[in-house]
Enzyme design. Structure first.
Site, mmCIF file in Angstrom:
data_model
loop_
_atom_site.group_PDB
_atom_site.id
_atom_site.type_symbol
_atom_site.label_atom_id
_atom_site.label_comp_id
_atom_site.label_asym_id
_atom_site.label_seq_id
_atom_site.Cartn_x
_atom_site.Cartn_y
_atom_site.Cartn_z
ATOM 1 N N THR A 20 9.946 42.004 26.318
ATOM 2 C CA THR A 20 8.858 41.266 26.696
ATOM 3 C C THR A 20 8.355 40.379 27.677
ATOM 4 O O THR A 20 7.597 40.451 28.859
ATOM 5 C CB THR A 20 8.802 40.408 25.783
ATOM 6 O OG1 THR A 20 8.686 41.106 24.295
ATOM 7 C CG2 THR A 20 6.985 39.839 25.554
ATOM 8 N N ASP A 64 13.661 48.871 27.532
ATOM 9 C CA ASP A 64 13.129 47.997 26.167
ATOM 10 C C ASP A 64 14.820 47.246 25.472
ATOM 11 O O ASP A 64 15.892 48.407 25.723
ATOM 12 C CB ASP A 64 12.142 48.053 24.964
ATOM 13 C CG ASP A 64 12.020 47.411 23.890
ATOM 14 O OD1 ASP A 64 10.705 47.353 23.654
ATOM 15 O OD2 ASP A 64 13.156 47.653 23.319
ATOM 16 N N SER A 65 15.284 46.532 25.051
ATOM 17 C CA SER A 65 16.404 46.582 24.602
ATOM 18 C C SER A 65 16.713 46.844 24.057
ATOM 19 O O SER A 65 17.758 46.886 23.785
ATOM 20 C CB SER A 65 17.098 44.915 25.006
ATOM 21 O OG SER A 65 15.916 44.206 23.677
ATOM 22 N N SER A 66 15.890 47.294 22.541
ATOM 23 C CA SER A 66 16.559 48.836 21.495
ATOM 24 C C SER A 66 16.827 49.386 22.542
ATOM 25 O O SER A 66 17.594 50.407 21.680
ATOM 26 C CB SER A 66 15.587 48.912 20.936
ATOM 27 O OG SER A 66 14.175 47.933 19.925
ATOM 28 N N THR A 96 15.173 40.578 23.813
ATOM 29 C CA THR A 96 15.163 39.365 22.143
ATOM 30 C C THR A 96 15.799 40.078 21.636
ATOM 31 O O THR A 96 17.024 39.495 20.338
ATOM 32 C CB THR A 96 14.302 38.454 22.167
ATOM 33 O OG1 THR A 96 13.494 38.798 21.780
ATOM 34 C CG2 THR A 96 13.483 37.169 22.892
ATOM 35 N N ASP A 97 15.005 41.569 21.619
ATOM 36 C CA ASP A 97 16.021 42.319 20.051
ATOM 37 C C ASP A 97 17.250 42.212 20.015
ATOM 38 O O ASP A 97 18.237 42.451 19.078
ATOM 39 C CB ASP A 97 15.529 43.367 19.799
ATOM 40 C CG ASP A 97 13.979 43.173 19.397
ATOM 41 O OD1 ASP A 97 13.046 42.872 19.780
ATOM 42 O OD2 ASP A 97 13.235 44.531 20.111
ATOM 43 N N THR A 284 31.320 37.315 7.543
ATOM 44 C CA THR A 284 30.596 37.083 6.227
ATOM 45 C C THR A 284 29.263 37.117 6.826
ATOM 46 O O THR A 284 28.587 36.959 7.872
ATOM 47 C CB THR A 284 30.451 35.306 5.877
ATOM 48 O OG1 THR A 284 29.498 35.258 4.767
ATOM 49 C CG2 THR A 284 30.167 35.070 6.932
ATOM 50 N N GLN A 285 28.184 37.480 5.885
ATOM 51 C CA GLN A 285 26.968 37.652 5.929
ATOM 52 C C GLN A 285 26.190 36.999 6.319
ATOM 53 O O GLN A 285 25.223 37.093 6.312
ATOM 54 C CB GLN A 285 26.399 39.062 4.626
ATOM 55 C CG GLN A 285 27.040 40.452 4.405
ATOM 56 C CD GLN A 285 26.076 41.216 3.401
ATOM 57 O OE1 GLN A 285 26.070 40.705 1.834
ATOM 58 N NE2 GLN A 285 27.327 42.067 2.866
#
Ligand code: ASP
Length: 348
Positions: A20, A64-66, A96-97, A284-285
């Site tokens: 972005t 796009d970082s995806s 940022t993703d 850990t979650q």
């Protein structure tokens, strides 16, 4: 690479990978499109006042970082390596993703780093009036160039976002809407930007006086996966996930302080995977806090099976640490040793 903008003492290379931050509205179509980062001074004229020589390098094509992959991490790391001695520091502009994944991977790939590599981006494009990108970019450049007594103040891979500088491998993207998109739940910020930039020196990594020369590790293992426990995870699903051909490492996202079910089928699957040489790292979650496999029977059982405690590692740091350690540069013994300790400040 663009020509140097100014011939000043400190110099920073901005590497624009996409995302972005580097977008502005196309007046003809009204949609967002990447602008030419070689002309960043036109978009951010404030850069001229910084007194820092800024060069730019733009990925071709920008992504796009995806869509980022470990192959691109290697390309990015090579850009830094090839120019390492020409700059005081580096600013990587990234969507940022997946920024926490790339920046965590980078922290492991960079060997003997003694300069800042600061990742940043924005939630609103730099070409839009209310952008958060300008402040993020300008301060990231200042931090990348900051030196004290001839040495970089922050010789680490970091993420700078919305007034805070974090150790990259401690971060996660935590908010899709707000400007403060990143959190470092288990480690304090390395710096905070207000009227001045305040560096929290005691949390910043110290560089060894006899540091060997800088290099990068390019061999990353992609035969890893993340398995997140949830009530209802079935034997057949777990079995399938642990029998992916070639699998070498698993980040097991457990409950609370590292707990998992004690059903015999569950424990048998894990034990069988460990026996087949698959490394299982327990994280850990929970966003904050740490795995403690001594606290409950459930955790102790996992330890007995050979599951390794990931302590307070983020999932992003855990998976990229596995990619780095299993990439082929280390012996089994070195992998086992380095898994349980902090190698880049990634765990407490
Ligand atoms: N989808 C974008 C990306 O990660 C979002 C951003 O830049 O923040 O590339």
């Amino acid at each position: 690479m663009a020509e140097p903008l100014l011939n000043m003492e400190k110099s920073v290379l901005i590497i624009y990978t996409g995302g972005t931050i580097g977008m502005k509205t196309n007046p003809e179509t009204g949609s967002l499109a990447p602008f030419n980062f070689g002309q960043i001074e036109t978009e951010v004229p404030e850069l001229k006042k910084l007194g820092i020589k800024v060069d730019t390098y733009t990925f071709d094509p920008v992504i796009d970082s995806s869509n980022v992959s470990p192959e691109q991490w290697v390309l990015l790391a090579r850009i830094v390596k090839e120019r390492y001695h020409a700059y005081d520091g580096f600013v990587v502009l990234h969507g940022t993703d997946t920024m926490s994944y790339t920046a965590s991977a980078f922290s492991f790939m960079m060997q003997n780093l003694d300069k800042p590599v600061i990742f940043t981006g924005s939630q609103i494009p730099i070409g839009i009036l209310r952008t958060d990108g300008k402040e993020n970019l300008i301060t990231a450049i200042e931090i990348a160039a900051a030196r004290r007594d001839g040495k970089a103040i922050v010789p680490e891979v970091c993420i700078y976002f919305e007034n805070k500088l974090f150790r990259a491998n401690r971060t996660s993207k935590a908010n899709a809407d707000h400007f403060n998109a990143f959190r470092s739940y288990n480690y304090p910020p390395l710096a905070e930007a207000g009227i001045d930039i305040h560096y929290n020196d005691s949390f910043i990594r110290k560089v060894d006086a006899f540091l060997p020369s800088f290099d990068i590790v390019e061999r990353l293992c992609c035969d890893v996966q993340i398995i997140r426990l949830f009530p209802g995870l079935s034997e057949s699903m777990l079995h399938a996930m642990l029998h992916v051909p070639g699998l070498k490492g698993v980040v097991l996202e457990t409950y609370g302080s590292g707990n998992a079910p004690v059903y015999p089928w569950f424990l048998n699957e894990l034990q069988d995977a460990v026996r087949r040489g698959i490394v299982i790292l327990n994280v850990t979650q929970c966003n904050a806090g740490t795995v403690n496999m001594d606290l409950y029977d459930t955790g102790q059982l996992l330890r007995q099976l050979g599951v390794v405690s990931g302590k307070d590692l983020t999932t992003e740091a855990a998976v990229t640490k596995l990619m780095y350690l299993l990439g082929g540069a280390f012996t089994e013994r070195q992998i086992a040793e380095q898994l349980s300790v902090s190698i880049r400040g990634e765990q407490s």
